[in-house]
Design a protein around this motif. Structure first.
Motif, PDB file in Angstrom:
ATOM      1  N   SER A  40       0.800  -1.224   0.000  1.00  0.00           N
ATOM      2  CA  SER A  40       0.000   0.000   0.000  1.00  0.00           C
ATOM      3  C   SER A  40       0.832   1.273   0.000  1.00  0.00           C
ATOM      4  CB  SER A  40      -0.944   0.026   1.204  1.00  0.00           C
ATOM      5  OG  SER A  40      -1.801  -1.079   1.166  1.00  0.00           O
ATOM      6  N   GLY A  41       1.989   1.226  -0.604  1.00  0.00           N
ATOM      7  CA  GLY A  41       2.842   2.405  -0.679  1.00  0.00           C
ATOM      8  C   GLY A  41       3.547   2.666   0.642  1.00  0.00           C
ATOM      9  N   HIS A  42       4.207   3.814   0.735  1.00  0.00           N
ATOM     10  CA  HIS A  42       4.928   4.180   1.944  1.00  0.00           C
ATOM     11  C   HIS A  42       5.149   5.686   1.950  1.00  0.00           C
ATOM     12  CE1 HIS A  42       7.978   3.588  -1.186  1.00  0.00           C
ATOM     13  NE2 HIS A  42       8.724   4.443  -0.527  1.00  0.00           N
ATOM     14  N   THR A  43       5.696   6.200   3.047  1.00  0.00           N
ATOM     15  CA  THR A  43       5.993   7.633   3.115  1.00  0.00           C
ATOM     16  C   THR A  43       7.499   7.842   3.034  1.00  0.00           C
ATOM     17  OG1 THR A  43       6.039   7.583   5.528  1.00  0.00           O
ATOM     18  CG2 THR A  43       3.955   8.178   4.501  1.00  0.00           C
ATOM     19  N   GLU A  44       7.889   8.952   2.422  1.00  0.00           N
ATOM     20  CA  GLU A  44       9.296   9.321   2.297  1.00  0.00           C
ATOM     21  C   GLU A  44       9.441  10.788   2.678  1.00  0.00           C
ATOM     22  OE1 GLU A  44      10.989   8.488  -1.511  1.00  0.00           O
ATOM     23  OE2 GLU A  44      10.689   6.335  -1.320  1.00  0.00           O
ATOM     24  N   ILE A  45      10.658  11.160   3.005  1.00  0.00           N
ATOM     25  CA  ILE A  45      10.951  12.558   3.314  1.00  0.00           C
ATOM     26  C   ILE A  45      11.875  13.087   2.229  1.00  0.00           C
ATOM     27  CG2 ILE A  45      12.037  14.139   4.953  1.00  0.00           C
ATOM     28  CD1 ILE A  45      11.186  12.198   7.171  1.00  0.00           C
ATOM     29  N   TYR A  46      11.476  14.200   1.601  1.00  0.00           N
ATOM     30  CA  TYR A  46      12.261  14.834   0.549  1.00  0.00           C
ATOM     31  C   TYR A  46      12.385  16.314   0.871  1.00  0.00           C
ATOM     32  CZ  TYR A  46      13.718  16.429  -4.050  1.00  0.00           C
ATOM     33  OH  TYR A  46      14.405  17.015  -5.088  1.00  0.00           O
ATOM     34  N   ARG A  47      13.607  16.782   1.044  1.00  0.00           N
ATOM     35  CA  ARG A  47      13.880  18.178   1.386  1.00  0.00           C
ATOM     36  C   ARG A  47      13.075  18.634   2.597  1.00  0.00           C
ATOM     37  NH1 ARG A  47      14.777  21.420  -4.304  1.00  0.00           N
ATOM     38  NH2 ARG A  47      16.492  20.115  -5.003  1.00  0.00           N
ATOM     39  N   ALA A  49      10.262  17.624   3.713  1.00  0.00           N
ATOM     40  CA  ALA A  49       8.802  17.449   3.663  1.00  0.00           C
ATOM     41  C   ALA A  49       8.467  15.963   3.510  1.00  0.00           C
ATOM     42  CB  ALA A  49       8.216  18.229   2.495  1.00  0.00           C
ATOM     43  N   GLU A  50       7.495  15.509   4.256  1.00  0.00           N
ATOM     44  CA  GLU A  50       7.064  14.119   4.170  1.00  0.00           C
ATOM     45  C   GLU A  50       5.946  14.009   3.131  1.00  0.00           C
ATOM     46  OE1 GLU A  50       4.736  11.248   7.133  1.00  0.00           O
ATOM     47  OE2 GLU A  50       6.725  11.807   7.882  1.00  0.00           O
ATOM     48  N   TYR A  51       6.037  12.996   2.287  1.00  0.00           N
ATOM     49  CA  TYR A  51       4.978  12.780   1.296  1.00  0.00           C
ATOM     50  C   TYR A  51       4.754  11.288   1.101  1.00  0.00           C
ATOM     51  CZ  TYR A  51       8.721  11.898  -2.080  1.00  0.00           C
ATOM     52  OH  TYR A  51       9.811  11.381  -2.728  1.00  0.00           O
ATOM     53  N   ALA A  52       3.565  10.970   0.626  1.00  0.00           N
ATOM     54  CA  ALA A  52       3.184   9.568   0.435  1.00  0.00           C
ATOM     55  C   ALA A  52       3.557   9.099  -0.960  1.00  0.00           C
ATOM     56  CB  ALA A  52       1.684   9.404   0.643  1.00  0.00           C
ATOM     57  N   VAL A  53       4.138   7.920  -1.025  1.00  0.00           N
ATOM     58  CA  VAL A  53       4.416   7.256  -2.302  1.00  0.00           C
ATOM     59  C   VAL A  53       3.395   6.128  -2.399  1.00  0.00           C
ATOM     60  CG1 VAL A  53       6.095   5.963  -3.648  1.00  0.00           C
ATOM     61  CG2 VAL A  53       6.859   7.823  -2.163  1.00  0.00           C
ATOM     62  N   ASN A  54       2.356   6.357  -3.201  1.00  0.00           N
ATOM     63  CA  ASN A  54       1.263   5.394  -3.275  1.00  0.00           C
ATOM     64  C   ASN A  54       1.548   4.220  -4.200  1.00  0.00           C
ATOM     65  OD1 ASN A  54      -0.411   6.832  -1.497  1.00  0.00           O
ATOM     66  ND2 ASN A  54      -0.965   8.224  -3.139  1.00  0.00           N
ATOM     67  N   PHE A  55       2.440   4.404  -5.147  1.00  0.00           N
ATOM     68  CA  PHE A  55       2.770   3.342  -6.092  1.00  0.00           C
ATOM     69  C   PHE A  55       4.250   3.022  -5.968  1.00  0.00           C
ATOM     70  CE2 PHE A  55      -0.933   5.452  -7.856  1.00  0.00           C
ATOM     71  CZ  PHE A  55      -1.772   4.371  -8.061  1.00  0.00           C
ATOM     72  N   VAL A  56       4.548   1.732  -5.848  1.00  0.00           N
ATOM     73  CA  VAL A  56       5.904   1.258  -5.636  1.00  0.00           C
ATOM     74  C   VAL A  56       6.485   0.794  -6.975  1.00  0.00           C
ATOM     75  CG1 VAL A  56       7.280  -0.435  -4.368  1.00  0.00           C
ATOM     76  CG2 VAL A  56       5.222   0.528  -3.327  1.00  0.00           C
ATOM     77  N   PRO A  57       7.740   1.143  -7.289  1.00  0.00           N
ATOM     78  CA  PRO A  57       8.349   0.693  -8.549  1.00  0.00           C
ATOM     79  C   PRO A  57       8.509  -0.827  -8.570  1.00  0.00           C
ATOM     80  CG  PRO A  57       9.715   2.365  -7.479  1.00  0.00           C
ATOM     81  CD  PRO A  57       8.633   1.997  -6.526  1.00  0.00           C
ATOM     82  N   LYS A  58       8.154  -1.424  -9.686  1.00  0.00           N
ATOM     83  CA  LYS A  58       8.303  -2.866  -9.909  1.00  0.00           C
ATOM     84  C   LYS A  58       8.779  -3.072 -11.340  1.00  0.00           C
ATOM     85  CE  LYS A  58       6.301  -4.189  -6.021  1.00  0.00           C
ATOM     86  NZ  LYS A  58       7.012  -4.837  -4.953  1.00  0.00           N
ATOM     87  N   VAL A  59       9.116  -4.309 -11.656  1.00  0.00           N
ATOM     88  CA  VAL A  59       9.453  -4.699 -13.022  1.00  0.00           C
ATOM     89  C   VAL A  59       8.490  -5.815 -13.410  1.00  0.00           C
ATOM     90  CG1 VAL A  59      11.199  -5.752 -14.506  1.00  0.00           C
ATOM     91  CG2 VAL A  59      11.880  -4.082 -12.796  1.00  0.00           C
ATOM     92  N   LYS A  60       7.888  -5.687 -14.593  1.00  0.00           N
ATOM     93  CA  LYS A  60       6.990  -6.736 -15.086  1.00  0.00           C
ATOM     94  C   LYS A  60       7.730  -7.557 -16.133  1.00  0.00           C
ATOM     95  CE  LYS A  60       3.469  -5.934 -17.913  1.00  0.00           C
ATOM     96  NZ  LYS A  60       2.122  -5.617 -18.438  1.00  0.00           N
TER      97      LYS A  60
END
Length: 112
Positions: A40-47, A49-60
């Motif tokens: 279900s995504g995760h949160t990250e801190i950039y500069r 500010a905290e923001y939600a990453v709703n889609f996770v990178p994958k390889v198909k």
């Protein structure tokens, strides 16, 4: 014939490719994708500010194999893609009615 579709973590791609090659798979298609499941995504801190990453990178990965190779190919993907952490991915196996090589017109097993 079977179409194997696997969504895996990007850093596992080379390991999975080597495992599939060892089982006799001669070709595959790769697409960079984003998605979510149990993670279900995760949160990250950039500069600061905290923001939600709703889609996770994958390889198909998409691989078409003959029926007798499908089980060993799926086992190779499962073994090599597993990290025992959430978000390892999914594998789907579908029937393929027909395959045609564009250059030569070869069909089905000869085309793959």
């Amino acid at each position: 014939m079977k179409l194997i579709i696997a969504a895996i973590k990007p850093f596992k791609l080379e390991e999975v490719r080597e495992a599939l090659t060892a089982t006799g798979v001669r070709g595959m298609m790769i697409t960079e994708i984003k998605g979510f499941g149990a993670q279900s995504g995760h949160t990250e801190i950039y500069r600061g500010a905290e923001y939600a990453v709703n889609f996770v990178p994958k390889v198909k990965l998409e691989v078409v194999v003959e029926n007798d190779v499908a089980e060993s190919a799926v086992a190779a993907i499962l073994k090599s893609a597993r990290s025992d952490r959430i978000g390892d991915g999914k594998v789907f196996v579908l029937d393929v009615e027909q395959a045609v090589r564009v250059r030569t017109g070869e069909v089905n097993a000869n085309a793959i």
